[in-house]
Design a protein around this motif. Sequence first.
Motif, mmCIF file in Angstrom:
data_model
loop_
_atom_site.group_PDB
_atom_site.id
_atom_site.type_symbol
_atom_site.label_atom_id
_atom_site.label_comp_id
_atom_site.label_asym_id
_atom_site.label_seq_id
_atom_site.Cartn_x
_atom_site.Cartn_y
_atom_site.Cartn_z
ATOM 1 N N GLY A 16 0.787 -1.218 0.000
ATOM 2 C CA GLY A 16 0.000 0.000 0.000
ATOM 3 C C GLY A 16 0.820 1.269 0.000
ATOM 4 O O GLY A 16 0.356 2.322 0.442
ATOM 5 N N LEU A 17 2.035 1.226 -0.532
ATOM 6 C CA LEU A 17 2.926 2.383 -0.525
ATOM 7 C C LEU A 17 2.627 3.321 -1.682
ATOM 8 O O LEU A 17 2.033 2.920 -2.689
ATOM 9 C CB LEU A 17 4.383 1.919 -0.634
ATOM 10 N N ASN A 18 3.048 4.556 -1.550
ATOM 11 C CA ASN A 18 3.188 5.415 -2.708
ATOM 12 C C ASN A 18 4.505 5.006 -3.361
ATOM 13 O O ASN A 18 5.582 5.227 -2.801
ATOM 14 C CB ASN A 18 3.202 6.890 -2.317
ATOM 15 N N LYS A 19 4.430 4.410 -4.537
ATOM 16 C CA LYS A 19 5.598 3.729 -5.093
ATOM 17 C C LYS A 19 6.768 4.652 -5.383
ATOM 18 O O LYS A 19 7.924 4.221 -5.362
ATOM 19 C CB LYS A 19 5.195 2.958 -6.347
ATOM 20 N N THR A 20 6.499 5.925 -5.630
ATOM 21 C CA THR A 20 7.600 6.831 -5.934
ATOM 22 C C THR A 20 8.502 7.083 -4.727
ATOM 23 O O THR A 20 9.614 7.589 -4.874
ATOM 24 C CB THR A 20 7.061 8.160 -6.496
ATOM 25 N N LEU A 21 8.037 6.698 -3.528
ATOM 26 C CA LEU A 21 8.853 6.857 -2.321
ATOM 27 C C LEU A 21 9.612 5.583 -1.948
ATOM 28 O O LEU A 21 10.348 5.576 -0.958
ATOM 29 C CB LEU A 21 7.974 7.300 -1.147
ATOM 30 N N ILE A 22 9.445 4.501 -2.716
ATOM 31 C CA ILE A 22 10.231 3.281 -2.486
ATOM 32 C C ILE A 22 11.705 3.604 -2.696
ATOM 33 O O ILE A 22 12.076 4.297 -3.653
ATOM 34 C CB ILE A 22 9.781 2.163 -3.439
ATOM 35 N N ARG A 23 12.545 3.098 -1.831
ATOM 36 C CA ARG A 23 13.964 3.439 -1.895
ATOM 37 C C ARG A 23 14.735 2.488 -2.805
ATOM 38 O O ARG A 23 14.527 1.281 -2.796
ATOM 39 C CB ARG A 23 14.579 3.450 -0.486
ATOM 40 N N VAL A 24 15.628 3.065 -3.579
ATOM 41 C CA VAL A 24 16.474 2.318 -4.505
ATOM 42 C C VAL A 24 17.645 1.740 -3.717
ATOM 43 O O VAL A 24 18.327 2.480 -2.992
ATOM 44 C CB VAL A 24 16.965 3.241 -5.633
ATOM 45 N N PRO A 25 17.908 0.438 -3.822
ATOM 46 C CA PRO A 25 18.881 -0.187 -2.916
ATOM 47 C C PRO A 25 20.297 0.340 -3.022
ATOM 48 O O PRO A 25 21.008 0.388 -2.019
ATOM 49 C CB PRO A 25 18.793 -1.686 -3.278
ATOM 50 N N SER A 27 21.342 3.358 -3.615
ATOM 51 C CA SER A 27 21.534 4.733 -3.163
ATOM 52 C C SER A 27 20.838 5.030 -1.844
ATOM 53 O O SER A 27 21.221 5.977 -1.140
ATOM 54 C CB SER A 27 21.020 5.713 -4.217
ATOM 55 N N GLY A 28 19.788 4.261 -1.528
ATOM 56 C CA GLY A 28 18.984 4.561 -0.357
ATOM 57 C C GLY A 28 18.033 5.721 -0.559
ATOM 58 O O GLY A 28 17.322 6.123 0.367
ATOM 59 N N GLN A 29 17.993 6.267 -1.784
ATOM 60 C CA GLN A 29 17.130 7.403 -2.093
ATOM 61 C C GLN A 29 15.817 6.920 -2.716
ATOM 62 O O GLN A 29 15.764 5.871 -3.365
ATOM 63 C CB GLN A 29 17.831 8.352 -3.073
ATOM 64 N N PRO A 30 14.729 7.688 -2.559
ATOM 65 C CA PRO A 30 13.462 7.304 -3.187
ATOM 66 C C PRO A 30 13.553 7.319 -4.714
ATOM 67 O O PRO A 30 14.395 8.006 -5.302
ATOM 68 C CB PRO A 30 12.481 8.379 -2.692
ATOM 69 N N ILE A 31 12.657 6.567 -5.341
ATOM 70 C CA ILE A 31 12.604 6.534 -6.802
ATOM 71 C C ILE A 31 12.474 7.946 -7.365
ATOM 72 O O ILE A 31 13.123 8.289 -8.368
ATOM 73 C CB ILE A 31 11.444 5.645 -7.276
ATOM 74 N N LEU A 32 11.663 8.785 -6.736
ATOM 75 C CA LEU A 32 11.460 10.141 -7.257
ATOM 76 C C LEU A 32 12.763 10.929 -7.303
ATOM 77 O O LEU A 32 12.983 11.734 -8.220
ATOM 78 C CB LEU A 32 10.407 10.877 -6.424
ATOM 79 N N HIS A 33 13.629 10.708 -6.339
ATOM 80 C CA HIS A 33 14.938 11.373 -6.356
ATOM 81 C C HIS A 33 15.691 11.012 -7.634
ATOM 82 O O HIS A 33 16.274 11.889 -8.299
ATOM 83 C CB HIS A 33 15.753 10.968 -5.129
ATOM 84 N N HIS A 34 15.698 9.728 -7.982
ATOM 85 C CA HIS A 34 16.415 9.288 -9.186
ATOM 86 C C HIS A 34 15.778 9.862 -10.448
ATOM 87 O O HIS A 34 16.489 10.227 -11.396
ATOM 88 C CB HIS A 34 16.441 7.761 -9.238
ATOM 89 N N LEU A 35 14.457 9.951 -10.483
ATOM 90 C CA LEU A 35 13.787 10.533 -11.646
ATOM 91 C C LEU A 35 14.154 12.006 -11.806
ATOM 92 O O LEU A 35 14.428 12.470 -12.917
ATOM 93 C CB LEU A 35 12.273 10.379 -11.507
ATOM 94 N N SER A 94 5.939 7.741 -15.764
ATOM 95 C CA SER A 94 5.364 7.097 -14.592
ATOM 96 C C SER A 94 6.371 7.169 -13.462
ATOM 97 O O SER A 94 7.559 6.896 -13.652
ATOM 98 C CB SER A 94 5.025 5.637 -14.896
ATOM 99 N N ALA A 95 5.909 7.512 -12.271
ATOM 100 C CA ALA A 95 6.829 7.786 -11.166
ATOM 101 C C ALA A 95 7.214 6.553 -10.370
ATOM 102 O O ALA A 95 7.775 6.669 -9.283
ATOM 103 C CB ALA A 95 6.240 8.844 -10.237
ATOM 104 N N ASP A 96 6.928 5.353 -10.893
ATOM 105 C CA ASP A 96 7.408 4.133 -10.244
ATOM 106 C C ASP A 96 8.538 3.494 -11.046
ATOM 107 O O ASP A 96 8.872 2.325 -10.844
ATOM 108 C CB ASP A 96 6.266 3.131 -10.034
#
Length: 224
Positions: A16-25, A27-35, A94-96
């Motif tokens: 049930g997460l907002n997927k754009t806030l899932i962390r990339v392994p 970097s430890g940063q959310p997906i949105l940061h990478h986008l 798409s932000a995921d």
Amino acid sequence: MRAIFLAAGRGYQVDGLNKTLIRVPWSGQPILHHLVEAVRPYVDDITVVVGYNPIAVMQAFPDLRYVHNAQWATGGSAQSLALALDDRPALVCSADLILDAEHVGRLVRTGGDALLVEPRELRTASAVHCALDDAGHVTALYDGQLRDPAHPEAVGVACVRDAALLAAWRRACREHPGRFASAVLPTGVAPLTALEVPARPVFDINTPDDYIRLLDHHRARRCA
């Protein structure tokens, strides 16, 4: 050129997460940061369409522009894009998705209208497929059953500059708010080039299995 990130949905299959806030392994940063880092060299404005759990996204990234889709639970990404798209050339994503500047650069450097595609063997039931002509232009975008194994999958990133195509896409999103934005991107309005994803893969996180594949990729990178 502006960027529009579609981040209104709720990841029901990923706790049930907002997927754009899932962390990339790695970097430890959310997906949105990478986008944001991937598109920053190519755009002068970034707009994020939020819906589910919007304050968490806006608190984490207070410097971005936002549009709130209050009806996120009853629509698809087309509904979100209809709220943000205007007559300015746009890089829509798409932000995921986890992608990098190499992917974005290929799209922008075409100088026209283009979208990223990938010839994936394993596809979800909601995948959007692309029919192509001999010149590599998209002749149809469709979801549901794959009509031809040679049709690649649209991975959810498009660069649209043509004014008529932008207007037609906005109308299509309003007419079909429950569908994926990429599935209603009109063809036949302007040449739309399909660009195959380069060597670095694009990851979209929809399920726990997707995240396991991301972790496997991370481990392989560390061992390389």
